[in-house]
Design a protein around this motif. Structure first.
Motif, PDB file in Angstrom:
ATOM      1  N   ALA A  10      33.892  46.285  44.598  1.00 24.91           N
ATOM      2  CA  ALA A  10      32.954  47.534  43.882  1.00 24.91           C
ATOM      3  C   ALA A  10      33.197  48.033  42.830  1.00 24.91           C
ATOM      4  O   ALA A  10      34.227  48.272  42.517  1.00 24.91           O
ATOM      5  CB  ALA A  10      31.872  47.646  45.619  1.00 24.91           C
ATOM      6  N   PRO A  11      31.840  48.325  41.699  1.00 22.66           N
ATOM      7  CA  PRO A  11      31.919  48.986  40.579  1.00 22.66           C
ATOM      8  C   PRO A  11      32.640  50.181  41.028  1.00 22.66           C
ATOM      9  O   PRO A  11      33.702  50.965  40.499  1.00 22.66           O
ATOM     10  CB  PRO A  11      30.864  49.036  39.747  1.00 22.66           C
ATOM     11  N   GLU A  12      31.493  50.758  42.051  1.00 19.60           N
ATOM     12  CA  GLU A  12      32.381  52.386  41.983  1.00 19.60           C
ATOM     13  C   GLU A  12      33.766  52.363  42.491  1.00 19.60           C
ATOM     14  O   GLU A  12      34.575  53.216  42.058  1.00 19.60           O
ATOM     15  CB  GLU A  12      31.389  52.762  43.773  1.00 19.60           C
TER      16      GLU A  12
ATOM     17  N   ARG B 255      39.489  44.790  51.142  1.00 22.88           N
ATOM     18  CA  ARG B 255      40.903  44.601  51.805  1.00 22.88           C
ATOM     19  C   ARG B 255      42.281  44.902  50.977  1.00 22.88           C
ATOM     20  O   ARG B 255      43.002  45.080  50.329  1.00 22.88           O
ATOM     21  CB  ARG B 255      40.692  42.963  51.299  1.00 22.88           C
ATOM     22  N   SER B 256      42.859  44.363  52.387  1.00 27.85           N
ATOM     23  CA  SER B 256      44.320  44.859  51.909  1.00 27.85           C
ATOM     24  C   SER B 256      45.197  43.277  51.051  1.00 27.85           C
ATOM     25  O   SER B 256      44.624  42.618  50.548  1.00 27.85           O
ATOM     26  CB  SER B 256      45.577  45.165  53.072  1.00 27.85           C
ATOM     27  N   ILE B 257      46.165  43.709  50.120  1.00 29.52           N
ATOM     28  CA  ILE B 257      46.431  42.426  49.644  1.00 29.52           C
ATOM     29  C   ILE B 257      47.201  41.342  50.586  1.00 29.52           C
ATOM     30  O   ILE B 257      46.538  39.834  50.340  1.00 29.52           O
ATOM     31  CB  ILE B 257      48.583  43.235  48.723  1.00 29.52           C
ATOM     32  N   GLU B 258      47.708  41.647  51.537  1.00 26.87           N
ATOM     33  CA  GLU B 258      47.994  40.618  52.932  1.00 26.87           C
ATOM     34  C   GLU B 258      46.314  40.421  53.647  1.00 26.87           C
ATOM     35  O   GLU B 258      46.605  38.767  53.435  1.00 26.87           O
ATOM     36  CB  GLU B 258      48.606  41.375  54.408  1.00 26.87           C
ATOM     37  N   GLU B 259      45.659  40.388  53.649  1.00 26.34           N
ATOM     38  CA  GLU B 259      44.135  39.858  54.146  1.00 26.34           C
ATOM     39  C   GLU B 259      43.706  38.973  52.823  1.00 26.34           C
ATOM     40  O   GLU B 259      42.798  38.098  53.096  1.00 26.34           O
ATOM     41  CB  GLU B 259      43.359  40.913  54.500  1.00 26.34           C
ATOM     42  N   THR B 260      43.488  39.272  51.925  1.00 29.15           N
ATOM     43  CA  THR B 260      43.172  38.825  49.902  1.00 29.15           C
ATOM     44  C   THR B 260      43.963  37.473  50.490  1.00 29.15           C
ATOM     45  O   THR B 260      43.123  36.491  50.324  1.00 29.15           O
ATOM     46  CB  THR B 260      43.287  39.819  49.299  1.00 29.15           C
ATOM     47  N   ALA B 261      46.000  37.719  50.121  1.00 34.23           N
ATOM     48  CA  ALA B 261      45.870  36.336  50.087  1.00 34.23           C
ATOM     49  C   ALA B 261      46.098  35.800  51.280  1.00 34.23           C
ATOM     50  O   ALA B 261      46.082  34.370  51.473  1.00 34.23           O
ATOM     51  CB  ALA B 261      47.806  37.247  50.233  1.00 34.23           C
ATOM     52  N   ALA B 262      45.709  35.831  52.672  1.00 26.71           N
ATOM     53  CA  ALA B 262      45.939  35.139  53.472  1.00 26.71           C
ATOM     54  C   ALA B 262      44.254  34.316  53.356  1.00 26.71           C
ATOM     55  O   ALA B 262      44.194  32.950  53.952  1.00 26.71           O
ATOM     56  CB  ALA B 262      45.340  36.176  54.843  1.00 26.71           C
TER      57      ALA B 262
ATOM     58  N   ASP C 208      36.436  39.133  47.577  1.00 28.42           N
ATOM     59  CA  ASP C 208      35.584  40.921  47.092  1.00 28.42           C
ATOM     60  C   ASP C 208      36.837  41.628  47.912  1.00 28.42           C
ATOM     61  O   ASP C 208      36.748  41.661  48.857  1.00 28.42           O
ATOM     62  CB  ASP C 208      34.087  41.323  48.120  1.00 28.42           C
ATOM     63  N   VAL C 209      38.064  41.642  47.298  1.00 28.60           N
ATOM     64  CA  VAL C 209      39.193  42.895  47.181  1.00 28.60           C
ATOM     65  C   VAL C 209      38.028  44.319  47.220  1.00 28.60           C
ATOM     66  O   VAL C 209      39.532  45.010  47.837  1.00 28.60           O
ATOM     67  CB  VAL C 209      39.972  42.924  46.267  1.00 28.60           C
ATOM     68  N   THR C 210      37.470  44.877  47.786  1.00 26.80           N
ATOM     69  CA  THR C 210      36.902  46.215  48.093  1.00 26.80           C
ATOM     70  C   THR C 210      37.244  46.292  49.455  1.00 26.80           C
ATOM     71  O   THR C 210      37.933  47.589  48.908  1.00 26.80           O
ATOM     72  CB  THR C 210      35.764  46.489  48.006  1.00 26.80           C
TER      73      THR C 210
ATOM     74  N   SER D  81      43.491  44.364  41.357  1.00 24.99           N
ATOM     75  CA  SER D  81      44.593  43.829  42.398  1.00 24.99           C
ATOM     76  C   SER D  81      45.784  42.283  42.286  1.00 24.99           C
ATOM     77  O   SER D  81      45.944  41.650  43.010  1.00 24.99           O
ATOM     78  CB  SER D  81      44.548  43.608  43.857  1.00 24.99           C
ATOM     79  N   LYS D  82      45.212  41.996  41.231  1.00 25.90           N
ATOM     80  CA  LYS D  82      45.608  40.148  40.482  1.00 25.90           C
ATOM     81  C   LYS D  82      46.812  40.366  40.683  1.00 25.90           C
ATOM     82  O   LYS D  82      47.824  38.820  41.230  1.00 25.90           O
ATOM     83  CB  LYS D  82      45.188  39.426  39.903  1.00 25.90           C
ATOM     84  N   THR D  83      47.952  40.502  40.224  1.00 21.09           N
ATOM     85  CA  THR D  83      49.456  41.259  39.957  1.00 21.09           C
ATOM     86  C   THR D  83      49.790  41.033  41.296  1.00 21.09           C
ATOM     87  O   THR D  83      50.952  39.944  42.364  1.00 21.09           O
ATOM     88  CB  THR D  83      50.173  42.089  39.169  1.00 21.09           C
ATOM     89  N   PRO D  84      49.922  42.659  42.310  1.00 22.55           N
ATOM     90  CA  PRO D  84      50.685  42.087  43.527  1.00 22.55           C
ATOM     91  C   PRO D  84      49.836  41.070  44.411  1.00 22.55           C
ATOM     92  O   PRO D  84      50.988  40.384  45.358  1.00 22.55           O
ATOM     93  CB  PRO D  84      49.807  43.735  44.045  1.00 22.55           C
TER      94      PRO D  84
END
Length: 281
Positions: A198-200, A251-258, A247-249, A154-157
């Motif tokens: 997570a790899p899975e 997380r939503s985009i918004e949570e990661t950005a926050a 770890d973005v496993t 999710s790097k780009t979004p």
């Protein structure tokens, strides 16, 4: 399952109102909410047209209207229809007026005026789009934030979301067979953040991506041992360079950005700069 109509009326773009509604609705399960979005409501004529739709689909009415006549007419019509109408920012505005000792300036869309912050955000979006997926790495020192991670983390979004908040963001894929440019390891100004998962979960996302492109999912791109090796390689790079990791496993985009914004603000407050020398793998 409960089913309701939710009408959102704003005198501007409605972005703030939508975020508030989305945050509130996230607290409720087993409900079907049909959202009706009405932005740029700045005249009684426009409101009258909308009221016909509200009457045909009665439900809750949330609004951010600062014009007294328009909001008064909305509240009156909703009262006649027996529908609850809530001005979602009134309590916040009232509290600020009381503590600041001044009256709020009731200008529609005031928060979206074309000021320096607006143009800074446009500049950030243009920069971010031009520096996606490792492009134009020579300009990375001009970034505020650089996101690094293996494919489909999710790097780009996340970059685009941060750009809309005014941050200049570049992102770089971490590929075992093609190490990143040495410039990444000696940056001073930008904050580099590692994204992992997570790899899975990564295998599942990649497999779905291949299927959506009508490509065969039987490749190294989704092979368990290969994916685990990629994730370990990236994590080792993050650790060796003391980059913060998210770890973005789950997380939503918004949570990661926050989380990234919090890291950025903490770094800025502490005056920490980037690494002095490279520590590539």
């Amino acid at each position: 399952m409960a089913r309701i109509h939710l009408h959102l009326l704003s005198d501007s773009t409605g972005e703030t109102l939508e975020m508030i509604a989305k945050a509130a609705l996230a607290q409720f399960d087993d409900s079907e909410v049909l959202r009706h979005f009405w932005p740029m409501v700045r005249s009684q004529q426009h409101l009258d047209r909308i009221m016909g739709e509200i009457a045909a689909n009665p439900g809750l009415v949330f609004f951010t209207l600062v014009n007294e006549e328009t909001r008064g007419r909305l509240e009156e019509r909703c009262h006649t229809l027996g529908l609850p109408a809530l001005a979602v920012l009134d309590n916040v505005t009232d509290a600020l007026e009381a503590h600041l000792g001044q009256e709020a300036k009731g200008r529609p869309g005031r928060q979206h005026r074309l000021d320096d912050a607006y143009f800074a955000r446009v500049d950030a979006i243009q920069f971010t789009i031009a520096h996606d997926d490792g492009i134009a790495w020579e300009d990375w020192e001009d970034s505020d934030i650089i996101l690094a991670g293996v494919s489909r983390t999710s790097k780009t979004p996340t970059s685009i979301y941060l750009a809309n908040r005014g941050y200049k963001v570049a992102n770089i894929p971490i590929v075992v067979e093609s190490p990143p440019p040495q410039a990444l390891f000696g940056l001073r100004r930008p904050m580099v953040v590692g994204l992992t998962t997570a790899p899975e979960r990564l295998i599942q996302v990649r497999r779905n991506r291949l299927l959506s492109l009508s490509q065969s999912p039987d490749t190294d791109y989704v092979q368990a041992e290969k994916v685990e090796s990629e994730v370990k390689y990236a994590r080792r790079m993050f650790a060796d360079n003391s980059w913060p990791v998210i770890d973005v496993t789950r997380r939503s985009i918004e949570e990661t950005a926050a989380a990234i914004i919090n890291l950025y603000n903490e770094r800025k407050a502490s005056g920490i700069k980037g690494p002095v020398g490279p520590k590539p793998i």
